[in-house]
Design a protein around this motif. Sequence first.
Motif, PDB file in Angstrom:
ATOM      1  N   TRP A  79       1.030  -1.085   0.136  1.00  0.00           N
ATOM      2  CA  TRP A  79       0.067   0.092   0.012  1.00  0.00           C
ATOM      3  C   TRP A  79       1.062   1.413   0.078  1.00  0.00           C
ATOM      4  O   TRP A  79       1.928   1.195   0.460  1.00  0.00           O
ATOM      5  CB  TRP A  79      -1.010  -0.140   1.322  1.00  0.00           C
ATOM      6  CG  TRP A  79      -0.507  -0.101   2.568  1.00  0.00           C
ATOM      7  CD1 TRP A  79       0.168  -0.958   3.301  1.00  0.00           C
ATOM      8  CD2 TRP A  79      -0.514   1.379   3.511  1.00  0.00           C
ATOM      9  NE1 TRP A  79       0.510  -0.343   4.452  1.00  0.00           N
ATOM     10  CE2 TRP A  79       0.284   0.995   4.640  1.00  0.00           C
ATOM     11  CE3 TRP A  79      -0.943   2.519   3.448  1.00  0.00           C
ATOM     12  CZ2 TRP A  79       0.160   1.690   5.587  1.00  0.00           C
ATOM     13  CZ3 TRP A  79      -0.903   3.351   4.431  1.00  0.00           C
ATOM     14  CH2 TRP A  79      -0.283   2.997   5.671  1.00  0.00           C
ATOM     15  N   GLN A 110      -9.675  -1.811   2.739  1.00  0.00           N
ATOM     16  CA  GLN A 110      -8.607  -2.488   2.047  1.00  0.00           C
ATOM     17  C   GLN A 110      -7.551  -3.101   2.905  1.00  0.00           C
ATOM     18  O   GLN A 110      -6.214  -3.095   2.889  1.00  0.00           O
ATOM     19  CB  GLN A 110      -7.910  -1.731   0.970  1.00  0.00           C
ATOM     20  CG  GLN A 110      -8.735  -1.420  -0.142  1.00  0.00           C
ATOM     21  CD  GLN A 110      -9.430  -2.400  -1.221  1.00  0.00           C
ATOM     22  OE1 GLN A 110      -8.812  -3.402  -1.491  1.00  0.00           O
ATOM     23  NE2 GLN A 110     -10.636  -2.353  -1.638  1.00  0.00           N
ATOM     24  N   ARG A 150      -4.294   1.098  -2.353  1.00  0.00           N
ATOM     25  CA  ARG A 150      -3.991  -0.436  -2.083  1.00  0.00           C
ATOM     26  C   ARG A 150      -5.118  -1.005  -3.037  1.00  0.00           C
ATOM     27  O   ARG A 150      -5.985  -0.575  -3.348  1.00  0.00           O
ATOM     28  CB  ARG A 150      -4.186  -0.796  -0.672  1.00  0.00           C
ATOM     29  CG  ARG A 150      -3.662  -2.175  -0.391  1.00  0.00           C
ATOM     30  CD  ARG A 150      -3.703  -2.313   1.088  1.00  0.00           C
ATOM     31  NE  ARG A 150      -2.764  -3.439   1.588  1.00  0.00           N
ATOM     32  CZ  ARG A 150      -2.705  -3.968   2.773  1.00  0.00           C
ATOM     33  NH1 ARG A 150      -3.506  -3.594   3.492  1.00  0.00           N
ATOM     34  NH2 ARG A 150      -2.045  -4.851   2.853  1.00  0.00           N
TER      35      ARG A 150
END
Length: 755
Positions: free
Chosen positions: A495, A596, A512
């Motif tokens: 990320w 996420q 991400r």
Amino acid sequence: MALIKNNWLLSSYCLTLLSSPYWPKMPGMIYCWWGVLLLFLTLRIHQLWYTIGICTALILVLLHGNIFKRQSDILFQSKHDITINVKVDSFFTPNSFGYSAQAQVLSINNTPIRWWMQPKVKLYTVGQYDPGDILKMSVTIKPITGLLNEAGFDSERYFFSQGIVAKVFARSDIEVKKSGDAWRYRLFQQVAQQLRDDPLKGMILALSFANRNDLTEQQWQVLKESGLAHLIAISGLHIGIAYSFGFLLGIPVSRLGRCWLWTPVILGGCSALIYAWLAGFSLPTQRAMLMLLIHIVLRLSHSRVSLRERFLLTLSGILTIHPFAGVSASFWMSFAAVFFVLYLVNQERDVLHRDRIRKLIRQMKGHLVLMIGMLPVSAYFFGGVSLIAPLYNLVFIPWFSVLVVPLVFVGLWVTSLGGSAILIWQAIHGLLEPVMWAASFAGPAWLFTSSHLIALLIIATAVVLFWPILSSRSLGFFLVMMCGFSVGRDTTTDWQIDILDVGHGLSILIGRHGHYILYDTGKSWPGGSIVQSVVTPVLRQRGIRHLDGLILSHLDNDHAGGRFELEKIWHPQWKRASEFLPGYQPCAQGDSWQWQGLTFDILWPPEPVVKADNDASCTIRVSDDAGHSILLTGDIEKGSEWQMLQQNLPLGSDVVVVPHHGSYTSSSSLWVKRVGAELAIASLAGMNRWHLPNKGVVKRYQQNGTQWLDTATSGQIQIIISGKKREVNTTRSDTFSPWYRQTLRKQVEWRGYSR
């Protein structure tokens, strides 16, 4: 052997010049003499002939590069306000501060500057003046410090491509002296007066004088999306039309006798020269005139030159006059078109088509190859391609060449003789109306291109061009490359967070798995915004179609000025703010959510407010399962920091986005210590009027063992987190920064940090 030698000398000469803007340093003038000595040796020693082009290019680069640096030093040698005389070189353009134009500095504090050392500057004034006017005024001189992100407008690169070394702001009453170029401006005013009620006035003035100030934003957008924007930018096409116009006028005269044989060529050259003068001898017109001049010289001398050599000669000539033209997008657009045209002509050279149908099919195929070849060039420089542009250009390039531009010449000629050309302008309006009507349907065909798609277009173009000579093994290699770019890198465990370089303001992108959230939008101003110039280009380049979420820290313009535009273009699925706003979820202490695989914890404010000031900024701590954490703070000040400390909130983070752009009103010693970040990042503008960041604040973080970075010196800052590893990259680096950026910014740029 002679052919190979000539091609190598020209090729090596051009490649050396094209590489020069990207050198990390510009050697001093003393090295120019070493270059002269080396060139002398290469001319005397036959075995060194292959270095002649390189040595000649090095001398030229050192000469122009040191003149550019010296011009900058001349302006900044005085630390205080100075009095200068400048000659206005362009039309004035309105902006949020007043007006701006390009100008040539003739003298500083009444001391004349030699013509080859006269700096070119961007002049900012309250009022506007005529091109060619000589102005005397007291000014403040500032370096050129533009934004630098992975995508978006690069002002430093643009100013360098124009030869501009600094920004000049007028401070006093301006003394004006008219010059000989006033006739051009009077002609412009007469034409503008005759067009005052014409809705297509901007297009006609752009075609006549290269002045696009009257083009509406909607008109420009329509032309861009249809791939027809180049038709109103006076460049090679228009200079070529002007030459053809004069050439045709001279044909009847050439039949009067042998002494009049070259009349068409001479009239064509004069016609093109006058048109370039009307356009203010802009860089594109200068390049086009040089190309035309080379064509005329080769024609008059009856020289037999291959297409490859003609291309290299033209490229060499332009780079000789403008050695650093390689940084200009218009330069590459022009020469990409020339390359593909020569490629197609070379393909057709040895083929005789007696069958007209086959010949027509061959020509249509050639046009298609030309358009395909230009797709990656358009995608790289404009961030997108128009899928319908080949059809539009197939119809409207002849339309402009045969009807519109020649009528513009007639209108200018009639007006210059004191007559009224209103009927002619009305005829031109009638010819432009179907162009704009057809172009208005091109919007859905505009395709924004990501970096992966651009790479695919380049590979696909190479396959199309070199298909006849590709073996099965080579074709397989290209297919493997295309598959590799299509798949992209694996981002399942990564990320990242990007602190975009937005000047004074804030805009942070969190991503991400191909999904993104934006924290703050940056500022807006009349006619533009950070969303338009930075955020959207970055998202387009990454191939993003929409945003998952939008978080506004508070509603100050430098943090939320672009929210309406962002909502309209990117349609975030959810929105949060610390102020009560329709359609926004509240940003209140204690709220937490997962996105996420990342955890978002809201630390401040205690509850939503009716009007969010700095101290009510939405403060969020973002963390992952591996223990990485980033603290987003907006513009909180010491009062909010003290209350968070009293509540013993979980402030500890690896990275902190510095509150309030590094102002002394934030980042108290105890708060900095409690956060305990390894890296502090401030979003701020270079050379800003608030003198941010505050030196005491920077020292406070550094004494706490925190590494300091800011966007003013590092550009866009990207943090990539994968597993236990954290990597920090910056778009600026003193290791690889081109020399011209250092010259324009008048400072040494910071080096990126990684861990």
